[in-house]
Motif scaffolding. Sequence first.
Motif, PDB file in Angstrom:
ATOM      1  N   GLY A 122       7.120  13.579 105.307  1.00 41.55           N
ATOM      2  CA  GLY A 122       8.004  12.478 105.658  1.00 41.55           C
ATOM      3  C   GLY A 122       8.956  12.846 106.777  1.00 41.55           C
ATOM      4  O   GLY A 122      10.088  12.361 106.838  1.00 41.55           O
ATOM      5  N   ALA A 123       8.492  13.726 107.691  1.00 39.80           N
ATOM      6  CA  ALA A 123       9.366  14.229 108.752  1.00 39.80           C
ATOM      7  C   ALA A 123       9.558  13.235 109.878  1.00 39.80           C
ATOM      8  O   ALA A 123      10.505  13.357 110.662  1.00 39.80           O
ATOM      9  CB  ALA A 123       8.793  15.532 109.313  1.00 39.80           C
ATOM     10  N   VAL A 124       8.666  12.256 110.014  1.00 34.99           N
ATOM     11  CA  VAL A 124       8.776  11.247 111.069  1.00 34.99           C
ATOM     12  C   VAL A 124       8.540   9.882 110.441  1.00 34.99           C
ATOM     13  O   VAL A 124       7.836   9.756 109.429  1.00 34.99           O
ATOM     14  CB  VAL A 124       7.761  11.498 112.205  1.00 34.99           C
ATOM     15  CG1 VAL A 124       8.179  12.678 113.056  1.00 34.99           C
ATOM     16  CG2 VAL A 124       6.366  11.724 111.657  1.00 34.99           C
ATOM     17  N   LEU A 268       9.054  16.361 116.399  1.00 32.64           N
ATOM     18  CA  LEU A 268       9.751  15.995 115.157  1.00 32.64           C
ATOM     19  C   LEU A 268      11.251  15.858 115.404  1.00 32.64           C
ATOM     20  O   LEU A 268      11.912  14.974 114.844  1.00 32.64           O
ATOM     21  CB  LEU A 268       9.487  17.048 114.081  1.00 32.64           C
ATOM     22  CG  LEU A 268       8.035  17.202 113.600  1.00 32.64           C
ATOM     23  CD1 LEU A 268       7.944  18.315 112.559  1.00 32.64           C
ATOM     24  CD2 LEU A 268       7.523  15.895 113.015  1.00 32.64           C
ATOM     25  N   GLU A 269      11.794  16.725 116.256  1.00 32.24           N
ATOM     26  CA  GLU A 269      13.233  16.723 116.527  1.00 32.24           C
ATOM     27  C   GLU A 269      13.676  15.420 117.189  1.00 32.24           C
ATOM     28  O   GLU A 269      14.774  14.916 116.921  1.00 32.24           O
ATOM     29  CB  GLU A 269      13.574  17.921 117.422  1.00 32.24           C
ATOM     30  CG  GLU A 269      15.063  18.157 117.619  1.00 32.24           C
ATOM     31  CD  GLU A 269      15.333  19.418 118.421  1.00 32.24           C
ATOM     32  OE1 GLU A 269      16.346  19.449 119.152  1.00 32.24           O
ATOM     33  OE2 GLU A 269      14.527  20.375 118.314  1.00 32.24           O
ATOM     34  N   VAL A 270      12.824  14.848 118.058  1.00 28.64           N
ATOM     35  CA  VAL A 270      13.198  13.594 118.732  1.00 28.64           C
ATOM     36  C   VAL A 270      12.745  12.374 117.945  1.00 28.64           C
ATOM     37  O   VAL A 270      12.936  11.242 118.400  1.00 28.64           O
ATOM     38  CB  VAL A 270      12.631  13.549 120.167  1.00 28.64           C
ATOM     39  CG1 VAL A 270      13.171  14.688 120.999  1.00 28.64           C
ATOM     40  CG2 VAL A 270      11.108  13.541 120.159  1.00 28.64           C
ATOM     41  N   GLY A 271      12.125  12.586 116.768  1.00 29.70           N
ATOM     42  CA  GLY A 271      11.791  11.468 115.902  1.00 29.70           C
ATOM     43  C   GLY A 271      10.390  10.934 116.023  1.00 29.70           C
ATOM     44  O   GLY A 271      10.105   9.812 115.576  1.00 29.70           O
ATOM     45  N   GLY A 272       9.474  11.717 116.645  1.00 27.58           N
ATOM     46  CA  GLY A 272       8.096  11.272 116.777  1.00 27.58           C
ATOM     47  C   GLY A 272       7.955  10.132 117.767  1.00 27.58           C
ATOM     48  O   GLY A 272       8.845   9.860 118.582  1.00 27.58           O
ATOM     49  N   LEU A 273       6.829   9.438 117.716  1.00 21.85           N
ATOM     50  CA  LEU A 273       6.604   8.312 118.610  1.00 21.85           C
ATOM     51  C   LEU A 273       7.405   7.094 118.150  1.00 21.85           C
ATOM     52  O   LEU A 273       7.616   6.899 116.947  1.00 21.85           O
ATOM     53  CB  LEU A 273       5.120   7.946 118.659  1.00 21.85           C
ATOM     54  CG  LEU A 273       4.267   8.672 119.711  1.00 21.85           C
ATOM     55  CD1 LEU A 273       4.208  10.160 119.412  1.00 21.85           C
ATOM     56  CD2 LEU A 273       2.861   8.099 119.772  1.00 21.85           C
ATOM     57  N   ASP A 274       7.837   6.300 119.119  1.00 23.95           N
ATOM     58  CA  ASP A 274       8.552   5.062 118.818  1.00 23.95           C
ATOM     59  C   ASP A 274       7.522   4.010 118.402  1.00 23.95           C
ATOM     60  O   ASP A 274       6.712   3.556 119.219  1.00 23.95           O
ATOM     61  CB  ASP A 274       9.319   4.604 120.057  1.00 23.95           C
ATOM     62  CG  ASP A 274      10.188   3.371 119.784  1.00 23.95           C
ATOM     63  OD1 ASP A 274      10.045   2.769 118.692  1.00 23.95           O
ATOM     64  OD2 ASP A 274      10.989   3.019 120.658  1.00 23.95           O
ATOM     65  N   THR A 275       7.542   3.634 117.139  1.00 28.77           N
ATOM     66  CA  THR A 275       6.523   2.714 116.618  1.00 28.77           C
ATOM     67  C   THR A 275       6.741   1.271 117.067  1.00 28.77           C
ATOM     68  O   THR A 275       5.910   0.410 116.790  1.00 28.77           O
ATOM     69  CB  THR A 275       6.502   2.771 115.086  1.00 28.77           C
ATOM     70  OG1 THR A 275       7.797   2.431 114.589  1.00 28.77           O
ATOM     71  CG2 THR A 275       6.128   4.163 114.603  1.00 28.77           C
ATOM     72  N   THR A 276       7.849   1.013 117.756  1.00 26.63           N
ATOM     73  CA  THR A 276       8.103  -0.350 118.249  1.00 26.63           C
ATOM     74  C   THR A 276       7.784  -0.497 119.735  1.00 26.63           C
ATOM     75  O   THR A 276       7.893  -1.600 120.274  1.00 26.63           O
ATOM     76  CB  THR A 276       9.568  -0.742 118.017  1.00 26.63           C
ATOM     77  OG1 THR A 276      10.427   0.104 118.810  1.00 26.63           O
ATOM     78  CG2 THR A 276       9.937  -0.594 116.548  1.00 26.63           C
TER      79      THR A 276
END
Length: 861
Positions: A122-124, A268-276
Motif C-alpha cells: 500500500g505504498a502508492v 514511491l517518495e513522490v507518490g507514484g504515478l498520478d492516477t488522474t
Amino acid sequence: MRETVLNALVAFDWFVLGYFLALNTLYALLVGIAAADFARHLRRVPMAGHDDTFANPLTPGVSILIPAHNEEAAIVESVRSMLGQRYPLLEVVVAEDGSTDATFDVLDEAFDLVEVPTRLEGAVPYSGRVHATYVARGGEPLTVLRKASVGRRADAVNAALDAARHPLVCMVDADAVLDETALLRVAKPFIDDPEHVVAAGGVIRAANGCHIERGQLTDARMPRGWLARIQVIEYLRAFLLGRTGWSRLGGLLIISGAFGLFRRDLVLEVGGLDTTSLGEDAELVARMHRHLRERRQPYRVVFVTEPVCWTEVPETLGTLGRQRKRWSCGLAETLWAHQRMLGNPRYGRIGTLVMPYFLVFELLGPVVELVGVAAVVLGLVFGVVDTTSPCSSRPPPSATAPCSRSRRSPSRSSPTTATGGGATSAPPSPPPCSRTSASASSTPGGASRGSGRRCAATGASGASWSAAASGQPGTRRASWPGTPSRRGPPIPSRFRAGTLPSPRPGHSRAARRDDMKLATSIGFFDGDPAKYARRVRDLEAAGVDLVWSGEIYGFDLASSLAFLAGQTERVELMSGIFPVYSRTPALIAQTAATIDALSGGRFNLGLGTSGPQVIEGWHGVPFDKPIARTREVVDICRKVWAREPLTYEGKAYTLPLPAGQGTGFGKPLKFMGTPVRQDLPIWIAAIGPKNVELAAEVANGWQPIFFVPDKFRDVWGGALAAGQAKRDPALGPLKIVAGGIVAFGKGAEVAQARDAARGNAGFYVGGMGAREKNFYNDLFCRYGWEAEAKEIQDLFLSGKRAEAMAKVPDAYLDQATLAGDEGWVRERISVYKEVGVSYLDVNPMGEDHLAIIEKVKAWAE
C-alpha cells in the motif's frame, strides 16, 4: 476591410516566419548535439562492459511492470520478451486491469499460473482493488495481479509498483517487445552512477510489419501503411534525436511510459504515478524534477540511444487522432500542474528552457498550424493571396523573353517561332531563363521535380547538358557520387591480377556475395592488456567479424582470449592455433568451452600441430602421429561438449588410461555444467596434403598459411576433394579463412607492405623448421618455386637472413598480398571470393588501419 485583413495576414506571416525559424533552429541544435553524443557513444560502446554487468552479483535487480487491459493478442509475446531479457536479476509483474477479453486466460495457459496469498504494501495510491495474485508454476519470475479496472493505466502501474520487489522498476506497455539486451543497456547508467541517476529511457520504434517470434523480434521491416511509415520517421526524430539532445543538455522532461526505468524508492517518495493525469509518464518525470530541485539534490535523468523497445503504432486516422489528443491533453495537464516551474530559474534548465519550449512549440505548435490554415482560407476569400504563377501574370512577348513557357529543352527547341504573323528562324541560343519540363525529366528514371528555372549562359552550354544527359556520343557523362571509376592511372604489371579464374560450377559471384566476412590477426599478446583490448575493440567497431591470436612460446593464448571475451561484445574470437601437443584433449575442450561461455558463444577453436622445434624444444613432447593426434583431439572435444562419459581408444589417446598404466583408478567422466554450444566450431590449420584432407573431412573450417588463391586448387584441390568425400553432411560446407597484407597506393606504402610479406615468408620458408623437415618450404616447392625455396633456406640457415628474404619471389608477393592501388586490391578480393574463401583475413598497413578495414569490409561484402 480588405486592407485590414491584408495587414493582419502580413503581420501573421512575419510571426509564423519567426516562429518556425526559432523552432527549426532549436531542432538543428538538438540534432547537432545528438550527433555529437552519438559519436561519443559509439566510441565508448566497445568499452561498455555489458558482459561484466551481467556477471556482476551486485547488479541491481529490475522489476518490469506491465499494465494489461484487453491485451489478449499481444500479452504472451510481450511477457516472453521481458522474461527473455539478458539480465542477471529480474521479475515481471503484470497488472491485469479488469480485462473483458481472455488476457488472463492466455497468460494462465502459457505460464501455468497458480494463485498465492496477496501481500501488498500500500505504498502508492491506486483505486482498483486487487482480487488475487498469481505466480508461474514453472518457476519463471512472473507475478500476475488481477484487479478491478478504473479506466486509468496509471492505476494499474501503481498496483504493479506496489507488488515490485527490486530497487529499479521498468514501466513498459503490454504490447511492447524489448531487444534481448535492452534492459542491460538502459540499466547501465544506474550502475555507472548509482548516486545520481534516477531515471532512464530508451529508443522506441514501430513494430508494425515486423516479425516477432517467441517474444523476440526476428525480422525488422517497414510497415505497409503510409500512416505507420510516417510515424517511423517521427519516432526517430522524437526519440533518437530530440530526447538524445535534451538528455545531453540535462533537460529531459519526458521518459515514455512505453519503456522507462526508474529508481523505485524515488517513485514511491513522490507518490507514484498520478492516477488522474492523462500524461502520467511526463507528469511523473516533471514531479521528480521538481521534487529533487526543491531539495537541492544532485541528480540525472538520462536517455540511452542503444536499447530498443518495439511497440505497435496506430494505423488508422481515428486511432492516431485519439492518441495525439491524449498526448496533448496530458502535456497541457502537466504544464498546468507544474506551472510554478515555468520560467523559474530555481528549477534550472527545466524551468527556464525545457518547459517554455514544450509550452510554446510542442503544445501551441498545432494551434499555430491551424491558425495558418485558417489564414490561407481567409486570404483566398478576400483575394489577397496571389494564386497565379510567376509566368502567367503577363503574356510572353517573344520566344526570347526572359520567362517563356516551353515544353522542350533548349537543345531541342523548334527551328522556327511565331513572331507577329509570320515565321522567322529561331535564335541560335536558348533563352537565358527558360521554364522547361525536359530539365525535370532529365533526372534519373525521368522522375519530374516540377517545372523550375534552369539558366544557361549560351546555347552551346545548353546543348552540351542535354547531350550529356541523353548519353549521346562525343559528350561527357556526369558521374554519380560514389560510383567507382573504371578509368585511372595504369597499374604496374607486377600489381595486376591477370585473368580472373572462372567461378566454380554452381558458385557464381552473385551467389557468394554475402558469404565472405572479414577476419584479422591481433598478433601475439605482448603483456600490455590495455593496448591489446583497445586494438580488438577498435577492430570490432570497424566491422571485423573475426579476430584471432597466436601462441608460440610466449604468453598463454587461452588466458589472452578469455580476457578479450570480456572486452568485446560482437566479434568472433579464434585461437590461431592451440597446438594439439601442448594440452591434453580434455583440457583443450574445457578451455574452448570456457572461452565460449565467457564470450557468449563467440569462440572458434583453432587447432594445429605447430612444428618439431616448438613441440619438442619448448614443450618437451615427441612430435609424433600429427594426423592421428589431430583427428583424436577433434573427436574427444566433441564428446566433451556433448557431455558424454569420456571414453576413447585411439592411436594417440586412450581414455581412461588402460590397465597397467597409472593407478588404475581412472573412470569415465563427463563435463560438469552445460557448455554454451555443443557444436563449437573447430578450425584446423594445415598446409600438408594429409592434414588438409583431414581438415576437409572433420573440421568446420580450414586455416591455411601463405595462401595463393590462383594456385590453391593445383596444390590443395586433390586433398580437399578427398576429405570432403568422407565429410559428414551435418558439418555443413567447409569454411576457409585466408588473405594477406593490405596496403593502398603505389609508393612507399605498397613497397613497405611487400617487404613485410617478403620478410614473413622468408622467415618461415627459410628457418621455421629443420632443413630436413620444413612444412612451409615444402609448400613453396609445391607452388612451383622449388629453386627459390632451396636458395632461401640455404641462405637463411647460413646466417644470411637479409639475402634470404630478398629471394622470396615477386610472383608470390603479387598473388598472396593485397598491396597496390585500390582498383587492383578490389579485383584481387574478388579472386578470394571466387575460390570460396569464407573469411578474408587482412593485415592492414598504412596510417589509418581502421579506415583500410572499413573500406575492405565494404568490398568483401
